[in-house]
Design a protein around this motif. Structure first.
Motif, PDB file in Angstrom:
ATOM      1  N   GLY A  49       9.777 -10.425  -6.003  1.00  0.00           N
ATOM      2  CA  GLY A  49       8.954  -9.499  -5.245  1.00  0.00           C
ATOM      3  C   GLY A  49       9.377  -8.063  -5.425  1.00  0.00           C
ATOM      4  N   THR A  50       9.037  -7.249  -4.442  1.00  0.00           N
ATOM      5  CA  THR A  50       9.287  -5.810  -4.492  1.00  0.00           C
ATOM      6  C   THR A  50       9.989  -5.367  -3.219  1.00  0.00           C
ATOM      7  N   ASP A  51      10.989  -4.511  -3.363  1.00  0.00           N
ATOM      8  CA  ASP A  51      11.691  -3.924  -2.222  1.00  0.00           C
ATOM      9  C   ASP A  51      11.223  -2.488  -2.061  1.00  0.00           C
ATOM     10  N   VAL A  52      11.120  -2.040  -0.813  1.00  0.00           N
ATOM     11  CA  VAL A  52      10.677  -0.685  -0.497  1.00  0.00           C
ATOM     12  C   VAL A  52      11.639  -0.087   0.520  1.00  0.00           C
ATOM     13  N   ARG A  53      12.024   1.179   0.297  1.00  0.00           N
ATOM     14  CA  ARG A  53      12.901   1.859   1.256  1.00  0.00           C
ATOM     15  C   ARG A  53      12.487   3.322   1.400  1.00  0.00           C
ATOM     16  N   ASP A  54      12.902   3.924   2.477  1.00  0.00           N
ATOM     17  CA  ASP A  54      12.640   5.333   2.768  1.00  0.00           C
ATOM     18  C   ASP A  54      13.628   6.188   1.980  1.00  0.00           C
ATOM     19  N   THR A  55      13.120   7.128   1.210  1.00  0.00           N
ATOM     20  CA  THR A  55      13.972   7.986   0.390  1.00  0.00           C
ATOM     21  C   THR A  55      14.971   8.775   1.230  1.00  0.00           C
ATOM     22  N   LYS A  56      14.544   9.224   2.414  1.00  0.00           N
ATOM     23  CA  LYS A  56      15.417  10.051   3.251  1.00  0.00           C
ATOM     24  C   LYS A  56      16.363   9.233   4.124  1.00  0.00           C
ATOM     25  N   ASN A  57      16.182   7.921   4.185  1.00  0.00           N
ATOM     26  CA  ASN A  57      17.012   7.103   5.060  1.00  0.00           C
ATOM     27  C   ASN A  57      17.390   5.800   4.347  1.00  0.00           C
ATOM     28  N   ARG A  58      17.979   5.922   3.184  1.00  0.00           N
ATOM     29  CA  ARG A  58      18.320   4.766   2.350  1.00  0.00           C
ATOM     30  C   ARG A  58      19.278   3.800   3.053  1.00  0.00           C
ATOM     31  N   GLU A  59      20.154   4.332   3.880  1.00  0.00           N
ATOM     32  CA  GLU A  59      21.153   3.507   4.564  1.00  0.00           C
ATOM     33  C   GLU A  59      20.526   2.527   5.550  1.00  0.00           C
ATOM     34  N   ALA A  60      19.283   2.745   5.945  1.00  0.00           N
ATOM     35  CA  ALA A  60      18.621   1.888   6.932  1.00  0.00           C
ATOM     36  C   ALA A  60      18.186   0.550   6.345  1.00  0.00           C
ATOM     37  N   GLY A  61      18.338   0.391   5.048  1.00  0.00           N
ATOM     38  CA  GLY A  61      17.949  -0.868   4.420  1.00  0.00           C
ATOM     39  C   GLY A  61      16.580  -0.765   3.761  1.00  0.00           C
ATOM     40  N   HIS A  62      15.963  -1.906   3.541  1.00  0.00           N
ATOM     41  CA  HIS A  62      14.687  -1.936   2.851  1.00  0.00           C
ATOM     42  C   HIS A  62      13.823  -3.084   3.358  1.00  0.00           C
ATOM     43  N   LEU A  63      12.545  -3.021   3.038  1.00  0.00           N
ATOM     44  CA  LEU A  63      11.620  -4.115   3.298  1.00  0.00           C
ATOM     45  C   LEU A  63      11.386  -4.833   1.978  1.00  0.00           C
ATOM     46  N   SER A  64      11.291  -6.155   2.021  1.00  0.00           N
ATOM     47  CA  SER A  64      11.042  -6.947   0.818  1.00  0.00           C
ATOM     48  C   SER A  64       9.694  -7.641   0.944  1.00  0.00           C
ATOM     49  N   PHE A  65       8.900  -7.549  -0.112  1.00  0.00           N
ATOM     50  CA  PHE A  65       7.577  -8.156  -0.142  1.00  0.00           C
ATOM     51  C   PHE A  65       7.505  -9.170  -1.275  1.00  0.00           C
ATOM     52  N   CYS A  66       6.913 -10.334  -1.020  1.00  0.00           N
ATOM     53  CA  CYS A  66       6.675 -11.286  -2.098  1.00  0.00           C
ATOM     54  C   CYS A  66       5.546 -10.720  -2.971  1.00  0.00           C
ATOM     55  N   PRO A  67       5.373 -11.238  -4.188  1.00  0.00           N
ATOM     56  CA  PRO A  67       4.365 -10.664  -5.086  1.00  0.00           C
ATOM     57  C   PRO A  67       2.956 -10.580  -4.489  1.00  0.00           C
ATOM     58  N   SER A  68       2.516 -11.598  -3.764  1.00  0.00           N
ATOM     59  CA  SER A  68       1.160 -11.552  -3.202  1.00  0.00           C
ATOM     60  C   SER A  68       1.041 -10.497  -2.103  1.00  0.00           C
ATOM     61  N   GLU A  69       2.090 -10.327  -1.296  1.00  0.00           N
ATOM     62  CA  GLU A  69       2.074  -9.280  -0.264  1.00  0.00           C
ATOM     63  C   GLU A  69       2.043  -7.894  -0.896  1.00  0.00           C
ATOM     64  N   TRP A  70       2.823  -7.693  -1.954  1.00  0.00           N
ATOM     65  CA  TRP A  70       2.870  -6.388  -2.616  1.00  0.00           C
ATOM     66  C   TRP A  70       1.533  -6.075  -3.273  1.00  0.00           C
ATOM     67  N   ALA A  71       0.922  -7.064  -3.911  1.00  0.00           N
ATOM     68  CA  ALA A  71      -0.383  -6.861  -4.546  1.00  0.00           C
ATOM     69  C   ALA A  71      -1.432  -6.482  -3.502  1.00  0.00           C
ATOM     70  N   ALA A  72      -1.388  -7.122  -2.342  1.00  0.00           N
ATOM     71  CA  ALA A  72      -2.332  -6.797  -1.270  1.00  0.00           C
ATOM     72  C   ALA A  72      -2.078  -5.396  -0.727  1.00  0.00           C
ATOM     73  N   THR A  73      -0.822  -4.994  -0.629  1.00  0.00           N
ATOM     74  CA  THR A  73      -0.479  -3.637  -0.166  1.00  0.00           C
ATOM     75  C   THR A  73      -1.015  -2.602  -1.132  1.00  0.00           C
ATOM     76  N   LEU A  74      -0.816  -2.809  -2.425  1.00  0.00           N
ATOM     77  CA  LEU A  74      -1.315  -1.865  -3.425  1.00  0.00           C
ATOM     78  C   LEU A  74      -2.842  -1.811  -3.432  1.00  0.00           C
ATOM     79  N   ALA A  75      -3.492  -2.953  -3.286  1.00  0.00           N
ATOM     80  CA  ALA A  75      -4.962  -2.986  -3.260  1.00  0.00           C
ATOM     81  C   ALA A  75      -5.501  -2.231  -2.045  1.00  0.00           C
ATOM     82  N   ALA A  76      -4.834  -2.368  -0.902  1.00  0.00           N
ATOM     83  CA  ALA A  76      -5.274  -1.689   0.314  1.00  0.00           C
ATOM     84  C   ALA A  76      -5.057  -0.182   0.236  1.00  0.00           C
ATOM     85  N   ALA A  77      -4.050   0.225  -0.533  1.00  0.00           N
ATOM     86  CA  ALA A  77      -3.723   1.660  -0.646  1.00  0.00           C
ATOM     87  C   ALA A  77      -4.685   2.406  -1.559  1.00  0.00           C
ATOM     88  N   LYS A  78      -5.416   1.712  -2.392  1.00  0.00           N
ATOM     89  CA  LYS A  78      -6.329   2.362  -3.342  1.00  0.00           C
ATOM     90  C   LYS A  78      -7.574   2.877  -2.663  1.00  0.00           C
TER      91      LYS A  78
END
Length: 78
Positions: A49-78
């Protein structure tokens, strides 16, 4: 979606979005559309999958998305 505080990037045999063989980069990166803006997120692709984190707050960790969740996120953002 999972919340993570670290981890290793994995290599995978297939790119889930294109079906082509590829190695997943271990490096975090941000969109070229972000330019020099600090108000963005960084992503890294992994076989599972894909991990996402805030550039200004890297120490806070990240969110992880499975491939289908990430594809849906990208489709919704378009």
């Amino acid at each position: 979606m999972r919340v993570g505080l670290g981890g290793d990037a994995a290599s995978g045999p297939m790119n889930p979005h294109f079906g082509a063989a590829m190695a997943y980069p271990a490096d975090w990166h941000k969109s070229s559309y972000s330019g020099d803006s600090p108000n963005c997120v960084e992503v890294r692709e992994r076989a599972s999958g894909t991990d996402v984190r805030d550039t200004k707050n890297r120490e806070a960790g990240h969110l992880s998305f499975c491939p289908s969740e990430w594809a849906a996120t990208l489709a919704a953002a378009k």
